[in-house]
Design a protein around this motif. Structure first.
Motif, PDB file in Angstrom:
ATOM      1  N   ILE A   1     -10.523 -17.964  32.634  1.00  0.00           N
ATOM      2  CA  ILE A   1      -9.091 -17.733  32.790  1.00  0.00           C
ATOM      3  C   ILE A   1      -8.779 -16.507  33.654  1.00  0.00           C
ATOM      4  CG2 ILE A   1      -8.541 -18.874  30.606  1.00  0.00           C
ATOM      5  CD1 ILE A   1      -8.294 -16.091  29.336  1.00  0.00           C
ATOM      6  N   TRP A   2      -9.782 -15.677  33.927  1.00  0.00           N
ATOM      7  CA  TRP A   2      -9.552 -14.491  34.764  1.00  0.00           C
ATOM      8  C   TRP A   2     -10.868 -14.041  35.371  1.00  0.00           C
ATOM      9  CZ3 TRP A   2     -11.431  -9.419  34.370  1.00  0.00           C
ATOM     10  CH2 TRP A   2     -10.826  -8.482  35.234  1.00  0.00           C
ATOM     11  N   VAL A   3     -10.809 -13.692  36.656  1.00  0.00           N
ATOM     12  CA  VAL A   3     -11.971 -13.164  37.367  1.00  0.00           C
ATOM     13  C   VAL A   3     -11.559 -11.859  38.027  1.00  0.00           C
ATOM     14  CG1 VAL A   3     -13.639 -13.536  39.228  1.00  0.00           C
ATOM     15  CG2 VAL A   3     -12.958 -15.450  37.778  1.00  0.00           C
TER      16      VAL A   3
ATOM     17  N   LEU B   1     -15.045 -10.748  34.015  1.00  0.00           N
ATOM     18  CA  LEU B   1     -14.627 -12.142  33.863  1.00  0.00           C
ATOM     19  C   LEU B   1     -14.192 -12.373  32.419  1.00  0.00           C
ATOM     20  CD1 LEU B   1     -16.267 -15.257  35.345  1.00  0.00           C
ATOM     21  CD2 LEU B   1     -16.184 -15.118  32.861  1.00  0.00           C
ATOM     22  N   ARG B   2     -13.186 -13.242  32.226  1.00  0.00           N
ATOM     23  CA  ARG B   2     -12.747 -13.601  30.873  1.00  0.00           C
ATOM     24  C   ARG B   2     -12.754 -15.119  30.732  1.00  0.00           C
ATOM     25  NH1 ARG B   2      -8.644  -9.497  31.841  1.00  0.00           N
ATOM     26  NH2 ARG B   2      -9.245  -7.558  30.780  1.00  0.00           N
ATOM     27  N   ILE B   3     -13.249 -15.555  29.585  1.00  0.00           N
ATOM     28  CA  ILE B   3     -13.297 -16.970  29.227  1.00  0.00           C
ATOM     29  C   ILE B   3     -12.223 -17.235  28.179  1.00  0.00           C
ATOM     30  CG2 ILE B   3     -14.760 -18.781  28.221  1.00  0.00           C
ATOM     31  CD1 ILE B   3     -17.181 -17.233  29.324  1.00  0.00           C
TER      32      ILE B   3
ATOM     33  N   GLN C   1     -20.858 -17.457  41.866  1.00  0.00           N
ATOM     34  CA  GLN C   1     -20.560 -18.890  41.894  1.00  0.00           C
ATOM     35  C   GLN C   1     -19.587 -19.249  40.774  1.00  0.00           C
ATOM     36  OE1 GLN C   1     -24.068 -18.147  40.975  1.00  0.00           O
ATOM     37  NE2 GLN C   1     -24.474 -17.514  43.082  1.00  0.00           N
ATOM     38  N   VAL C   2     -18.455 -18.563  40.702  1.00  0.00           N
ATOM     39  CA  VAL C   2     -17.497 -18.810  39.634  1.00  0.00           C
ATOM     40  C   VAL C   2     -16.097 -18.510  40.133  1.00  0.00           C
ATOM     41  CG1 VAL C   2     -17.631 -16.467  38.698  1.00  0.00           C
ATOM     42  CG2 VAL C   2     -17.009 -18.364  37.189  1.00  0.00           C
ATOM     43  N   ASP C   3     -15.105 -19.220  39.547  1.00  0.00           N
ATOM     44  CA  ASP C   3     -13.713 -18.968  39.902  1.00  0.00           C
ATOM     45  C   ASP C   3     -12.833 -19.390  38.732  1.00  0.00           C
ATOM     46  OD1 ASP C   3     -11.518 -18.163  41.301  1.00  0.00           O
ATOM     47  OD2 ASP C   3     -12.027 -19.280  43.117  1.00  0.00           O
ATOM     48  N   VAL C   4     -11.572 -19.006  38.781  1.00  0.00           N
ATOM     49  CA  VAL C   4     -10.621 -19.321  37.719  1.00  0.00           C
ATOM     50  C   VAL C   4     -10.496 -20.842  37.573  1.00  0.00           C
ATOM     51  CG1 VAL C   4      -8.224 -19.123  36.992  1.00  0.00           C
ATOM     52  CG2 VAL C   4      -9.364 -17.175  38.067  1.00  0.00           C
TER      53      VAL C   4
END
Length: 426
Positions: A80-82, A99-101, A193-196
């Motif tokens: 939900i947030w990077v 980062l937040r999940i 390798q990650v995004d919202v």
């Protein structure tokens, strides 16, 4: 012409020739007899003096991070947030959120765990009250042993259940806390390798990070070059903790690192912090590890270029100090039949062969540790055929002196040590 005149012509020619010869002999200059002159070779010499010299060793290496790791989530869920710093090349501080999940599932599990703990606490309290009541009745002699055993067993089961549910509650709290991923150390992002909106799974890497509190350079050296370095015995491979005093006695020799960065030559200063535990079987090299504190200047210092990871650098390691040595141009050393010697010029301007002890030699200079005395005149000119005791002439004219001064070897040491301070003989 009559035959008689023809017969006199040859006689006249002979007479004229004889007259010319007599005139040449009569008018030739007198030659003074003297000793034969021998042209002695013309050489240049330097007058040597002993000095104190700090040795050094040159090598090369590549800048590496002291720690590199994968960023791996410990819970699954939707991102939900990077952090804007979680990009390739981004810098971050230790414990900074990256980062937040989505924590919804973990919050539900936490509430469920709290409810179960509340129920088991109640059951534990009832079991504890029951065992205390049965023990009181047993003291009065009105309780059977079977009731006491049952109450004891119920208490133990309730206690075990409570401990299990408390452990599950602690895990649920940790899982909720793990929905926010924080930086494990001060560092930089190599790749991500990650995004919202992306769903991440537990145990799957989402980024590569490396530490920037200090950088390391792995420097290969021939094992014989360790003789020139003052490596302390405590540099046995133990990792020194970050944040330590880089000038403490636990650290090894100073290292100057040089490279071209952004089109300009740059220099960084580091320290040898450890040696690797083995010699490479193929190259016969031993590897030293140099550390450079704050390679990216994150402490607020200015005026220095970043020592970027992956940069190829030239390194000069400061070695031990030797005393009473003579440093000569490489041309002064003559290696005949496996013997190191130099040509001295004595007071009578004659060559004298002198065996010397060579401490170190490279393409431009040679360090002599024994065999010379202060004030010796050493021949530095190449001689095709030299004989001990041969007479030589020393270059002493002003014009020649100026020319030799221009051709004198550079004081920069291409092999890792300074050239000698010498005075050319008059």
């Amino acid at each position: 012409m009559s035959p008689r005149v023809k017969a006199l012509v040859p006689l006249a020619i002979i007479a004229v020739a004889a007259l010319i010869v007599l005139i040449v002999i009569a008018t030739e200059p007198d030659v003074e007899a003297g000793p034969a002159r021998v042209n002695s070779p013309l050489v240049s010499v330097i007058e040597v003096q002993p000095r104190e010299l700090q040795l050094s060793v040159k090598t090369q290496g590549t800048v590496m991070p002291r720690t590199e790791s994968d960023l791996i989530p410990q819970v699954s869920g939707e991102v939900i947030w990077v952090s804007p710093k979680l990009v390739s090349g981004g810098f971050f501080e230790a414990a900074e959120p990256l980062l937040r999940i989505d924590p919804s599932d973990q919050q539900v599990e936490l509430e469920a765990a709290r409810a179960v703990v509340a129920r088991t606490r109640s059951e534990f309290a009832r079991a504890k009250t029951e065992i205390e009541r049965q023990r009181s009745l047993a003291e009065q002699g009105v309780a059977s042993q079977t009731r006491i055993d049952d109450a004891e067993k119920g208490f133990q089961v309730a206690e075990a259940e409570l401990r299990e549910q408390l452990a599950k509650l602690a895990r649920a709290e940790r899982d909720l806390d793990r929905t926010e991923i924080r930086a494990p150390y001060q560092g930089r992002v190599r790749s991500e390798q990650v995004d919202v909106g992306q769903f991440v799974s537990r145990g799957v890497a989402i980024a590569k990070l490396y530490a920037t509190d200090y950088a390391e350079v792995r420097l290969p050296l021939p094992d014989r070059d360790l003789f020139y370095l003052d490596i302390p015995f405590d540099l046995s491979g133990e990792r020194l903790e970050p944040g330590g005093d880089s000038t403490s006695n636990e650290l090894g020799p100073e290292v100057q690192l040089r490279a071209e960065f952004a089109g300009e030559p740059r220099t960084w200063t580091g320290r040898i912090v450890r040696t690797e535990g083995e010699i490479d079987a193929k190259s016969r090299m031993v590897h030293l590890v140099a550390r450079v504190e704050d390679p990216y200047g994150q402490d607020g210092s200015t005026g220095s270029a970043p020592l970027a990871v992956g940069l190829f650098v030239d390194a000069e390691i400061q070695g031990r100090t030797v005393e009473n040595v003579f440093v000569l141009p490489r041309t002064a050393l003559r290696t005949d039949i496996g013997i190191d010697l130099v040509y001295l010029v004595d007071a009578g301007d004659r060559l004298r062969f002198k065996n010397v002890d060579v401490l170190r030699a490279d393409r431009e200079d040679v360090v002599i540790s024994g065999g010379l005395r202060p004030g010796d005149r050493v021949c530095v000119s190449p001689l095709a055929a030299a004989v001990d005791g041969m007479s030589v002439r020393i270059i002493s004219e002003p014009a020649d002196e100026d020319r030799l001064g221009e051709q004198q070897p550079s004081t920069e040491d291409a092999g890792g040590f300074d050239s000698a301070m010498v005075q050319r003989s008059k």
